[in-house]
Design an enzyme around this catalytic site. Structure first.
Site, PDB file in Angstrom:
ATOM      1  CB  SER A  51      -1.201   0.166   1.613  1.00 39.70           C
ATOM      2  OG  SER A  51      -0.267  -0.048   2.455  1.00 39.70           O
ATOM      3  CE  LYS A  83       7.559  -3.067   3.352  1.00 41.54           C
ATOM      4  NZ  LYS A  83       7.189  -1.819   2.358  1.00 41.54           N
ATOM      5  CB  THR A  99       9.138  -1.790  -1.370  1.00 44.27           C
ATOM      6  OG1 THR A  99       8.914  -3.930  -1.317  1.00 44.27           O
ATOM      7  CG2 THR A  99       7.404  -1.347  -0.520  1.00 44.27           C
ATOM      8  CB  SER A 108       9.503   2.040  -2.038  1.00 42.68           C
ATOM      9  OG  SER A 108       9.988   1.766  -0.886  1.00 42.68           O
ATOM     10  NE  ARG A 109       9.366   8.489   3.421  1.00 42.70           N
ATOM     11  CZ  ARG A 109       8.858   9.679   4.254  1.00 42.70           C
ATOM     12  NH1 ARG A 109       9.466   8.837   5.637  1.00 42.70           N
ATOM     13  NH2 ARG A 109       8.064  10.406   4.282  1.00 42.70           N
TER      14      ARG A 109
END
Length: 317
Positions: free
Chosen positions: A132, A182, A239, A245-246
């Site tokens: 998410s 992850k 991700t 995604s950071r």
């Protein structure tokens, strides 16, 4: 009423989704100026610029005002969770406490649910995790998450909305480790792309990283089927393949030899450190995680890390 402790992007997005379901939502923010602006403008531009907050979402700076409802969602970063619970006696565990963070605590080497249970014995503790992005949830785009809890399904019904589909599992360990690990693999995948090694290398890295996720989770009591679900494989795919995604962006910066914004929380960095220690204590081999940790700490050059991974002994898959 549902309380949310943490007015970052994810907490705000959950507030929007739950409000659309008809819940009253109380959103706590650490910064009084952020609370004031949310009240004045009806938006949380600090976290999600331009997104209107419905009237059923209220902003609060007193943590006690968001407690005592049907559930309290804890949306602060993993490494801040234990300290927040220590500092907030108002959170007494009378309502379910739902962690919405991913990682392993550096001090205790525990996941979010175990951190909650250690500080609030007897409380119903859960974790909401899975693939998410806050921006997608805020826009009302279809999203599916995993709710891991040792108790019944009332929380599943409470937190489900027309655009947020919640699956339930009792495998707390598997769900915690899927969400935590992850992020580490996403850093590795980003490093591969940032270094220009190509999509084939990323696919191989994701696959071997997934094997590590399953290996550690199994050793700690998690189930392989949980890692094959939303909280593991699903989140891994998201991700490792999106610049939203950071962790992936941080890995790209590593691969390019560029600096990364130090103001941004990258959960996978602390998780890699914690998992290296956790795995070493049990004799579990985690080569991808170990390399991510070494790269993030500046202990190894990128070319050396690639060479070490590629020259590992050949083995059966």
């Amino acid at each position: 009423m549902i309380g949310i402790a943490g007015a970052g992007a994810f907490g705000t997005a959950l507030a929007l989704a739950l409000a659309k379901r008809g819940h009253e939502v109380r959103l706590w923010a650490r910064n009084p100026d952020q609370v004031r602006l949310m009240r004045e403008t009806g938006r949380n531009d600090t976290a999600l610029p331009g997104v209107e907050l419905p009237g059923t979402v209220s902003a609060h700076e007193d943590i006690g005002e968001v407690c005592g409802g049907d559930a309290l969602l804890l949306t602060m970063p993993m490494q801040a969770l234990g300290g927040a619970l220590d500092a907030w006696p108002q959170i007494d565990g009378r309502q379910p406490l739902v962690a919405c963070c991913k990682g392993v605590d550096l001090t205790t080497l525990r996941g979010p649910v175990a951190v909650i249970e250690a500080r609030r014995p007897g409380a119903q503790a859960a974790i909401l995790t899975g693939p998410s992005f806050a921006a997608d949830i805020a826009r009302g785009l279809p999203t599916a998450l995993t709710l891991a809890t040792r108790d019944g399904g009332a929380l599943q019904e409470l937190l489900s909305t027309p655009t947020l589909r919640i699956y339930r599992t009792d495998d707390v360990i598997g769900a915690e480790l899927g969400g935590a690990l992850k992020n580490v693999v996403a850093i590795a995948a980003g490093t591969v792309i940032g270094a220009g090694l190509g999509d084939s290398a990323r696919a191989a890295l994701m696959t071997r990283g997934y094997a590590e996720m399953v290996r550690l989770a199994g050793a700690l009591g998690g189930r392989a089927e949980t890692l094959a679900g939303l909280s593991g494989f699903g989140d891994l795919v998201l991700t490792c393949t999106s610049a939203q995604s950071r962790n992936f962006r941080f890995g790209c910066a590593l691969g390019k030899g560029e600096a990364f914004d130090p103001r941004l929380t990258v959960e996978g960095v602390a998780t890699a450190r914690a998992v290296v220690e956790l795995a070493a204590g049990r004799g579990i081999e985690m080569p991808v995680t170990a390399m991510v940790n070494a790269l993030a700490l500046g202990r190894i050059a990128l070319n050396d890390a690639i060479e070490q991974l590629m020259s590992r002994p050949l083995k059966q898959e």
